[in-house]
Design a protein around this motif. Sequence first.
Motif, PDB file in Angstrom:
ATOM      1  N   GLU A  71     106.119  25.359  54.807  1.00  0.00           N
ATOM      2  CA  GLU A  71     107.315  25.132  54.001  1.00  0.00           C
ATOM      3  C   GLU A  71     107.361  26.074  52.810  1.00  0.00           C
ATOM      4  OE1 GLU A  71     110.026  23.272  54.151  1.00  0.00           O
ATOM      5  OE2 GLU A  71     109.549  22.436  56.110  1.00  0.00           O
ATOM      6  N   ILE A  72     106.219  26.297  52.171  1.00  0.00           N
ATOM      7  CA  ILE A  72     106.171  27.222  51.043  1.00  0.00           C
ATOM      8  C   ILE A  72     106.567  28.624  51.487  1.00  0.00           C
ATOM      9  CG2 ILE A  72     104.586  28.370  49.418  1.00  0.00           C
ATOM     10  CD1 ILE A  72     103.060  25.670  49.271  1.00  0.00           C
ATOM     11  N   ALA A  73     106.031  29.054  52.628  1.00  0.00           N
ATOM     12  CA  ALA A  73     106.357  30.383  53.152  1.00  0.00           C
ATOM     13  C   ALA A  73     107.848  30.502  53.458  1.00  0.00           C
ATOM     14  CB  ALA A  73     105.540  30.660  54.415  1.00  0.00           C
ATOM     15  N   LYS A  74     108.420  29.449  54.011  1.00  0.00           N
ATOM     16  CA  LYS A  74     109.849  29.473  54.341  1.00  0.00           C
ATOM     17  C   LYS A  74     110.697  29.564  53.082  1.00  0.00           C
ATOM     18  CE  LYS A  74     111.711  25.687  55.956  1.00  0.00           C
ATOM     19  NZ  LYS A  74     112.062  24.586  56.896  1.00  0.00           N
ATOM     20  N   ARG A  75     110.333  28.781  52.072  1.00  0.00           N
ATOM     21  CA  ARG A  75     111.120  28.782  50.826  1.00  0.00           C
ATOM     22  C   ARG A  75     111.004  30.107  50.081  1.00  0.00           C
ATOM     23  NH1 ARG A  75     112.271  23.288  49.370  1.00  0.00           N
ATOM     24  NH2 ARG A  75     112.063  22.090  51.299  1.00  0.00           N
ATOM     25  N   LEU A  76     109.817  30.734  50.176  1.00  0.00           N
ATOM     26  CA  LEU A  76     109.586  31.973  49.423  1.00  0.00           C
ATOM     27  C   LEU A  76     109.797  33.228  50.259  1.00  0.00           C
ATOM     28  CD1 LEU A  76     106.374  30.963  47.411  1.00  0.00           C
ATOM     29  CD2 LEU A  76     108.758  30.890  46.656  1.00  0.00           C
ATOM     30  N   ASN A  77     110.087  33.057  51.555  1.00  0.00           N
ATOM     31  CA  ASN A  77     110.346  34.179  52.462  1.00  0.00           C
ATOM     32  C   ASN A  77     109.136  35.103  52.574  1.00  0.00           C
ATOM     33  OD1 ASN A  77     111.655  35.941  54.220  1.00  0.00           O
ATOM     34  ND2 ASN A  77     112.640  37.095  52.558  1.00  0.00           N
ATOM     35  N   LYS A 235      92.137  36.227  40.846  1.00  0.00           N
ATOM     36  CA  LYS A 235      92.554  36.175  39.447  1.00  0.00           C
ATOM     37  C   LYS A 235      93.754  37.097  39.205  1.00  0.00           C
ATOM     38  CE  LYS A 235      90.523  34.368  36.457  1.00  0.00           C
ATOM     39  NZ  LYS A 235      90.673  32.999  35.890  1.00  0.00           N
ATOM     40  N   ARG A 236      94.731  36.560  38.475  1.00  0.00           N
ATOM     41  CA  ARG A 236      95.953  37.264  38.094  1.00  0.00           C
ATOM     42  C   ARG A 236      96.818  37.645  39.310  1.00  0.00           C
ATOM     43  NH1 ARG A 236      91.871  38.523  35.059  1.00  0.00           N
ATOM     44  NH2 ARG A 236      91.201  40.211  36.409  1.00  0.00           N
ATOM     45  N   SER A 237      96.705  36.888  40.366  1.00  0.00           N
ATOM     46  CA  SER A 237      97.541  37.131  41.549  1.00  0.00           C
ATOM     47  C   SER A 237      99.009  36.883  41.226  1.00  0.00           C
ATOM     48  CB  SER A 237      97.117  36.206  42.700  1.00  0.00           C
ATOM     49  OG  SER A 237      98.064  36.253  43.745  1.00  0.00           O
ATOM     50  N   ASP A 238      99.872  37.773  41.727  1.00  0.00           N
ATOM     51  CA  ASP A 238     101.300  37.586  41.498  1.00  0.00           C
ATOM     52  C   ASP A 238     101.911  36.542  42.424  1.00  0.00           C
ATOM     53  OD1 ASP A 238     101.280  38.967  43.894  1.00  0.00           O
ATOM     54  OD2 ASP A 238     102.359  40.729  43.140  1.00  0.00           O
ATOM     55  N   LEU A 239     101.070  35.894  43.251  1.00  0.00           N
ATOM     56  CA  LEU A 239     101.557  34.826  44.122  1.00  0.00           C
ATOM     57  C   LEU A 239     101.531  33.458  43.438  1.00  0.00           C
ATOM     58  CD1 LEU A 239      99.778  35.760  47.481  1.00  0.00           C
ATOM     59  CD2 LEU A 239     102.237  35.900  47.012  1.00  0.00           C
ATOM     60  N   VAL A 240     100.784  33.325  42.354  1.00  0.00           N
ATOM     61  CA  VAL A 240     100.608  32.009  41.744  1.00  0.00           C
ATOM     62  C   VAL A 240     101.936  31.423  41.278  1.00  0.00           C
ATOM     63  CG1 VAL A 240      99.501  30.692  39.905  1.00  0.00           C
ATOM     64  CG2 VAL A 240      98.237  32.520  41.050  1.00  0.00           C
ATOM     65  N   ALA A 241     102.703  32.185  40.524  1.00  0.00           N
ATOM     66  CA  ALA A 241     103.967  31.670  39.984  1.00  0.00           C
ATOM     67  C   ALA A 241     104.963  31.293  41.085  1.00  0.00           C
ATOM     68  CB  ALA A 241     104.574  32.677  39.011  1.00  0.00           C
ATOM     69  N   PRO A 242     105.176  32.153  42.109  1.00  0.00           N
ATOM     70  CA  PRO A 242     106.089  31.748  43.183  1.00  0.00           C
ATOM     71  C   PRO A 242     105.620  30.489  43.925  1.00  0.00           C
ATOM     72  CG  PRO A 242     105.731  34.115  43.254  1.00  0.00           C
ATOM     73  CD  PRO A 242     104.759  33.566  42.258  1.00  0.00           C
ATOM     74  N   VAL A 243     104.319  30.403  44.217  1.00  0.00           N
ATOM     75  CA  VAL A 243     103.817  29.223  44.925  1.00  0.00           C
ATOM     76  C   VAL A 243     103.980  27.978  44.070  1.00  0.00           C
ATOM     77  CG1 VAL A 243     101.741  28.107  45.824  1.00  0.00           C
ATOM     78  CG2 VAL A 243     102.254  30.473  46.442  1.00  0.00           C
ATOM     79  N   ASN A 244     103.739  28.091  42.776  1.00  0.00           N
ATOM     80  CA  ASN A 244     103.950  26.943  41.896  1.00  0.00           C
ATOM     81  C   ASN A 244     105.408  26.499  41.894  1.00  0.00           C
ATOM     82  OD1 ASN A 244     101.300  26.613  41.118  1.00  0.00           O
ATOM     83  ND2 ASN A 244     101.500  27.787  39.226  1.00  0.00           N
ATOM     84  N   ALA A 249     109.415  22.501  43.897  1.00  0.00           N
ATOM     85  CA  ALA A 249     110.596  22.216  44.698  1.00  0.00           C
ATOM     86  C   ALA A 249     110.295  21.219  45.810  1.00  0.00           C
ATOM     87  CB  ALA A 249     111.156  23.511  45.284  1.00  0.00           C
ATOM     88  N   LEU A 250     109.144  21.375  46.459  1.00  0.00           N
ATOM     89  CA  LEU A 250     108.782  20.508  47.572  1.00  0.00           C
ATOM     90  C   LEU A 250     108.441  19.093  47.096  1.00  0.00           C
ATOM     91  CD1 LEU A 250     106.667  23.101  49.555  1.00  0.00           C
ATOM     92  CD2 LEU A 250     108.838  22.114  50.274  1.00  0.00           C
ATOM     93  N   LYS A 251     107.907  18.976  45.889  1.00  0.00           N
ATOM     94  CA  LYS A 251     107.704  17.645  45.313  1.00  0.00           C
ATOM     95  C   LYS A 251     109.041  17.002  44.982  1.00  0.00           C
ATOM     96  CE  LYS A 251     103.167  18.289  43.096  1.00  0.00           C
ATOM     97  NZ  LYS A 251     102.448  18.355  41.793  1.00  0.00           N
ATOM     98  N   ALA A 252     109.929  17.796  44.387  1.00  0.00           N
ATOM     99  CA  ALA A 252     111.190  17.255  43.896  1.00  0.00           C
ATOM    100  C   ALA A 252     112.118  16.817  45.018  1.00  0.00           C
ATOM    101  CB  ALA A 252     111.893  18.299  43.019  1.00  0.00           C
TER     102      ALA A 252
END
Length: 271
Positions: A71-77, A235-244, A249-252
């Motif tokens: 689901e995360i992959a689908k939402r973030l393409n 560390k400092r991966s640019d994926l952290v913010a999009p995954v968060n 969104a998936l919780k909400a």
Amino acid sequence: MPAGDITLLRRSFFIAIAATLISPVISVAADLPDLKGKTVVVVTENAYPPLQFVDPKSGNAIGWEYDAMGEIAKRLNFMVEYQNTSWDAMIQAVSDGQYDIGMTGISIKDERKEKVDFSDPYMRSEMFMLVRADETRFTDAKSFAAFDKGLVGAQAGTTPFYTVVYDVLDGNEQNPRVKLMETFGATVQALKTGDVDLVLTDGVAGKGYVDASGGALKLIGGPLGGDDFGFIFKKRSDLVAPVNAAIAALKADGTFAKLDKKWFLDYKLGQ
């Protein structure tokens, strides 16, 4: 499993589910970050049902975390490429950049944050005692500690390892009563064969093993503390913010609550 233990485990789980269901639905931006179809390499151990494991019927890797990551992959393409490794190698391998994301029910710990970055929590877990169904020599953490012949199987560096060392035994990480093994599945197998007498596990995973054991295993005692689970990144991966953002969104929108029901209530391991 004694009725009291089943009630306690279910109560613990339903409290966690209820917290998810009654949390205020936060406002999440309709447009999540777009990763433009890039490939993200996700590593796991496939040894922690129902989070991630190999289906004994189909041979396919399935579980809550697989569905959540999908689901995360689908939402973030982005496209997911899954890899498999042992737990003891995972954190260092992600830290070194061999993989982009690690997922295997990883407890968010300050000492681990020195090597990797964590996502926001996606689940909270509690440790329970998994034993053979005919076990009568101890009934809880205190009586196990007093049973000096009792052996426990654990993976080094995991939450079950630290919980049994510091919350059940004497705080000695070299205690000979702790038998170290490479995978969680190996600890459960050792329990079944009588090589160890106890395995600590998240209550949800433990219930899955009990249900699949054909009456050979049971859970005893009460919960031994709790931890939040998160995905790990270099560390400092640019994926952290999009995954968060995707986790929020998936919780909400109730997606995680639906996965909780699917994997923790409806799914029966081995059936």
